[in-house]
Scaffold this motif. Structure first.
Motif, short mmCIF file in Angstrom:
data_model
loop_
_atom_site.label_atom_id
_atom_site.label_comp_id
_atom_site.label_asym_id
_atom_site.label_seq_id
_atom_site.Cartn_x
_atom_site.Cartn_y
_atom_site.Cartn_z
N HIS A 241 0.90 -1.08 0.09
CA HIS A 241 -0.10 0.03 0.05
C HIS A 241 0.96 1.21 0.21
O HIS A 241 0.41 2.19 -0.71
CB HIS A 241 -0.84 0.04 1.21
N LYS A 242 1.70 1.10 0.62
CA LYS A 242 2.94 2.27 0.57
C LYS A 242 3.44 2.54 -0.86
O LYS A 242 3.37 3.56 -1.15
CB LYS A 242 4.10 2.14 1.62
N ALA B 164 0.50 3.99 -2.80
CA ALA B 164 0.34 5.46 -2.38
C ALA B 164 1.59 6.36 -3.33
O ALA B 164 1.12 7.29 -3.68
CB ALA B 164 0.57 5.63 -0.95
N PRO C 135 -1.36 5.73 2.13
CA PRO C 135 -1.26 4.49 1.99
C PRO C 135 -2.73 3.79 2.75
O PRO C 135 -3.00 2.83 2.12
CB PRO C 135 -0.16 3.94 3.07
N SER D 195 -5.07 3.76 -0.24
CA SER D 195 -4.95 2.54 -1.00
C SER D 195 -5.51 1.46 -0.47
O SER D 195 -6.23 0.44 -1.01
CB SER D 195 -3.37 2.25 -1.13
#
Length: 186
Positions: free
Chosen positions: A149-150, A153, A160, A163
């Motif tokens: 997710h990072k 993003a 994040p 996301s």
């Protein structure tokens, strides 16, 4: 002309290094379907897919001399990353940020995933293409590309947490789309 070597990637790269006129044709013939399938995961409009693929192939053909071959599969992976990046760039340039295209929270669904065993890959692709751009982008980046997710993003210019939220919403919406499709198919 077909390449008959043991490693098609290396054979194609050798054609490029020798300046062989058939290099582009061989690369296209070998990988166009694969790269199209990647692009279709991100874009719902067929004309957009064609435009993005054209840009991706131009980038591939103009930068292939700088490509560092690292073994079987590395050329295919490199080209796949180019197509993903070009698809995301296209979405950003249309000023249709994935977050701008997100719909309101869908109604809660059971946490169980719909049964997709009886769906072909073509059917699944068609159903996934019905998702809004942003949902589709997050879903593909997370599930298919294996991005965190990072990382998502950073690629999409979101947080994040956004996301993760969008992935959940994309899965819920896709589940509804699949259930609706299956109920009308019978």
């Amino acid at each position: 002309m077909r390449i008959f070597g043991r490693n098609k990637e290396q054979d194609i790269l050798n054609l490029f290094r020798r300046g062989d006129a058939s290099a582009m044709d061989e690369l296209y013939a070998e990988y166009a379907s694969y790269l199209t399938a990647i692009c279709v995961r991100y874009l719902s409009d067929d004309d957009d897919v064609k435009d993005v693929l054209q840009e991706a192939f131009i980038k591939i053909f103009t930068t292939i001399d700088a490509f560092d071959y690292r073994g079987s599969g590395s050329l295919k992976a490199w080209m796949g990353r180019i197509v993903v990046n070009e698809s995301l760039l296209f979405l950003r340039q249309r000023k249709r940020s994935p977050i701008d295209r997100m719909e309101a929270d869908p109604p809660d669904l059971p946490d169980d995933d719909p049964d997709t065993d009886d769906l072909t890959s073509e059917e699944m692709t068609r159903l996934i293409r019905q998702l809004p751009d942003g949902y589709r982008a997050v879903l593909n980046l997370y599930i298919v590309e294996g991005k965190s997710h990072k990382e998502i993003a950073q690629l999409l210019g979101i947080k994040p947490d956004s996301s993760a939220s969008q992935l959940h919403r994309a899965k819920d919406m896709l589940a509804r789309i699949i259930k609706n499709y299956k109920s009308h198919r019978q």
